[in-house]
Design a protein around this motif. Structure first.
Motif, PDB file in Angstrom:
ATOM      1  N   UNK A 192       0.861  -1.176   0.000  1.00  0.00           N
ATOM      2  CA  UNK A 192       0.000   0.000   0.000  1.00  0.00           C
ATOM      3  C   UNK A 192       0.902   1.233   0.000  1.00  0.00           C
ATOM      4  N   UNK A 193       0.699   2.112  -0.961  1.00  0.00           N
ATOM      5  CA  UNK A 193       1.458   3.346  -1.087  1.00  0.00           C
ATOM      6  C   UNK A 193       0.686   4.474  -0.418  1.00  0.00           C
ATOM      7  N   UNK A 194       1.348   5.225   0.485  1.00  0.00           N
ATOM      8  CA  UNK A 194       0.712   6.309   1.223  1.00  0.00           C
ATOM      9  C   UNK A 194       1.268   7.645   0.756  1.00  0.00           C
ATOM     10  N   UNK A 195       0.383   8.539   0.314  1.00  0.00           N
ATOM     11  CA  UNK A 195       0.781   9.834  -0.242  1.00  0.00           C
ATOM     12  C   UNK A 195       0.099  10.947   0.559  1.00  0.00           C
ATOM     13  N   UNK A 196       0.885  11.711   1.311  1.00  0.00           N
ATOM     14  CA  UNK A 196       0.355  12.750   2.199  1.00  0.00           C
ATOM     15  C   UNK A 196      -0.040  14.005   1.425  1.00  0.00           C
ATOM     16  N   UNK A 197      -0.588  14.973   2.168  1.00  0.00           N
ATOM     17  CA  UNK A 197      -1.032  16.216   1.565  1.00  0.00           C
ATOM     18  C   UNK A 197       0.026  17.295   1.550  1.00  0.00           C
ATOM     19  N   UNK A 198      -0.313  18.444   0.987  1.00  0.00           N
ATOM     20  CA  UNK A 198       0.602  19.577   0.895  1.00  0.00           C
ATOM     21  C   UNK A 198       0.919  20.121   2.288  1.00  0.00           C
ATOM     22  N   UNK A 199       2.153  20.571   2.469  1.00  0.00           N
ATOM     23  CA  UNK A 199       2.572  21.117   3.747  1.00  0.00           C
ATOM     24  C   UNK A 199       2.739  20.065   4.810  1.00  0.00           C
TER      25      UNK A 199
ATOM     26  N   UNK B  50      11.825   0.177  -5.349  1.00  0.00           N
ATOM     27  CA  UNK B  50      11.317  -0.589  -4.214  1.00  0.00           C
ATOM     28  C   UNK B  50      10.914  -2.010  -4.600  1.00  0.00           C
ATOM     29  N   UNK B  51      10.871  -2.294  -5.892  1.00  0.00           N
ATOM     30  CA  UNK B  51      10.468  -3.620  -6.350  1.00  0.00           C
ATOM     31  C   UNK B  51       8.970  -3.848  -6.276  1.00  0.00           C
ATOM     32  N   UNK B  52       8.184  -2.775  -6.380  1.00  0.00           N
ATOM     33  CA  UNK B  52       6.724  -2.858  -6.296  1.00  0.00           C
ATOM     34  C   UNK B  52       6.150  -2.741  -7.705  1.00  0.00           C
ATOM     35  N   UNK B  53       5.570  -3.820  -8.208  1.00  0.00           N
ATOM     36  CA  UNK B  53       5.016  -3.803  -9.558  1.00  0.00           C
ATOM     37  C   UNK B  53       3.660  -3.112  -9.609  1.00  0.00           C
ATOM     38  N   UNK B  54       2.818  -3.399  -8.627  1.00  0.00           N
ATOM     39  CA  UNK B  54       1.501  -2.754  -8.544  1.00  0.00           C
ATOM     40  C   UNK B  54       1.125  -2.637  -7.076  1.00  0.00           C
ATOM     41  N   UNK B  55       0.246  -1.669  -6.770  1.00  0.00           N
ATOM     42  CA  UNK B  55      -0.032  -1.372  -5.370  1.00  0.00           C
ATOM     43  C   UNK B  55      -1.375  -0.689  -5.202  1.00  0.00           C
ATOM     44  N   UNK B  56      -1.967  -0.847  -4.024  1.00  0.00           N
ATOM     45  CA  UNK B  56      -3.061   0.026  -3.622  1.00  0.00           C
ATOM     46  C   UNK B  56      -2.466   1.373  -3.245  1.00  0.00           C
ATOM     47  N   UNK B  57      -3.276   2.427  -3.339  1.00  0.00           N
ATOM     48  CA  UNK B  57      -2.799   3.775  -3.028  1.00  0.00           C
ATOM     49  C   UNK B  57      -3.804   4.453  -2.101  1.00  0.00           C
ATOM     50  N   UNK B  58      -3.274   5.074  -1.041  1.00  0.00           N
ATOM     51  CA  UNK B  58      -4.062   5.942  -0.173  1.00  0.00           C
ATOM     52  C   UNK B  58      -3.462   7.336  -0.287  1.00  0.00           C
TER      53      UNK B  58
ATOM     54  N   UNK C 139      -3.969  -0.895  -7.978  1.00  0.00           N
ATOM     55  CA  UNK C 139      -4.997  -1.918  -7.833  1.00  0.00           C
ATOM     56  C   UNK C 139      -6.245  -1.402  -7.132  1.00  0.00           C
ATOM     57  N   UNK C 140      -6.075  -0.512  -6.162  1.00  0.00           N
ATOM     58  CA  UNK C 140      -7.198   0.095  -5.438  1.00  0.00           C
ATOM     59  C   UNK C 140      -6.798   1.510  -5.065  1.00  0.00           C
ATOM     60  N   UNK C 141      -7.797   2.392  -4.943  1.00  0.00           N
ATOM     61  CA  UNK C 141      -7.494   3.802  -4.717  1.00  0.00           C
ATOM     62  C   UNK C 141      -8.426   4.362  -3.643  1.00  0.00           C
ATOM     63  N   UNK C 142      -7.836   4.774  -2.506  1.00  0.00           N
ATOM     64  CA  UNK C 142      -8.590   5.400  -1.421  1.00  0.00           C
ATOM     65  C   UNK C 142      -8.140   6.850  -1.304  1.00  0.00           C
ATOM     66  N   UNK C 143      -9.068   7.787  -1.511  1.00  0.00           N
ATOM     67  CA  UNK C 143      -8.726   9.204  -1.566  1.00  0.00           C
ATOM     68  C   UNK C 143      -9.448   9.976  -0.464  1.00  0.00           C
TER      69      UNK C 143
END
Length: 288
Positions: A54-61, A115-123, A144-148
């Protein structure tokens, strides 16, 4: 001096506080620095090595410390990769390539390949939600899945709150506090430490001024992956009702949650996101 900060003293204080957040990470973690054409990217990795990613992407600031309340739960079931977005007050490079380009998709290609990650869920939250959505559109085979959470790029970006915040700046720390509460949607229930940290960040950090590009209907309509979008009805930064409406129209299979008394900062979604992520994992296990 790093140009995304207003002073080197301020940059050092923000880094010191960030290090304290990393030291408080609630589960065992590995810190990885990935070289990319945009500069180094800092990643905090947790969870079992053989668990789905699962890839975690934070917000601005912000930076990966925004996931401190969530990662202990998610890392029980997933291999979590919390990235410091480039150009933000974390430990990644200060690079800010144009948003209206494929630069962020190319950057994530480099990071995931390393990182060797071919596909991933993303938050993803806010800016991180925009980056995750952009990547899912450009690289559908890798998401594979997307939680926004309060994602940019769907509903109209509001500028009235920014103007109000600028008008409050001459009133010193009181004005700064009012503008942070209004724009970020923070309240005392989130804790004084959270508010103080956000205030310090925007006293010392230069946020992006570039508007987030809006994804056209025909582009959103191509999304077929499982998707969950959560917005706050009182969001002062994005038109959350517009976000909900467009996602329902263009991605009818998506789950859309509108939180009535919530602003731009969305907390308390740990378990709902976990349930969404595990749905996909459980379905895969049943097929196997």
């Amino acid at each position: 001096m790093n140009t995304i900060y207003k002073s080197e003293v301020g940059a050092k204080e923000l880094r010191r506080r960030y290090q304290a957040g990393l030291d408080a990470w609630p589960v065992p973690a590995e810190h990885i620095r990935v070289p990319t054409p945009e500069g180094e990217t800092f990643v905090v990795v947790s969870g079992p090595e053989d668990a789905p990613p699962v890839l975690l992407l934070h917000g601005s600031g912000s930076n990966t410390s925004m996931w401190l309340r969530d990662v202990a739960s998610w890392a029980q079931h997933f291999r979590t990769y919390a990235l410091d977005l480039i150009g933000e007050p974390g430990l990644s490079a200060p690079s800010r390539p144009p948003l209206a380009s494929d630069a962020y998709a190319l950057w994530l290609d480099e990071v995931l390949d390393d990182l060797g990650v071919e596909s991933t869920s993303v938050v993803g939250m806010s800016l991180g939600g925009w980056v995750g959505l952009d990547y899912a559109i450009r690289r559908p085979e890798r998401v594979t899945r997307l939680a926004l959470l309060c994602p940019g790029g769907v509903g109209r970006q509001r500028m009235g709150g920014v103007v109000k915040a600028l008008l409050l700046r001459p009133f010193g720390r009181w004005g700064m506090r009012r503008s942070v509460v209004g724009l970020a949607g923070l309240d005392p229930a989130h804790g004084p430490d959270v508010l103080d940290h956000v205030m310090l960040t925007f006293e010392q950090f230069r946020p992006r001024t570039e508007r987030l590009p809006i994804f056209p209907d025909e582009v959103l309509s191509r999304l077929t992956l499982p998707m969950m979008v959560t917005v706050g009805a009182r969001d002062a930064m994005f038109d959350s009702q517009g976000t909900a409406r467009r996602i329902r129209q263009c991605v009818p299979h998506a789950t859309v949650n509108v939180l009535p008394e919530v602003g731009h900062s969305i907390f308390g979604q740990t378990e709902s996101i976990l349930a969404f992520l595990r749905d996909g994992h459980d379905e895969l296990n049943e097929r196997d």
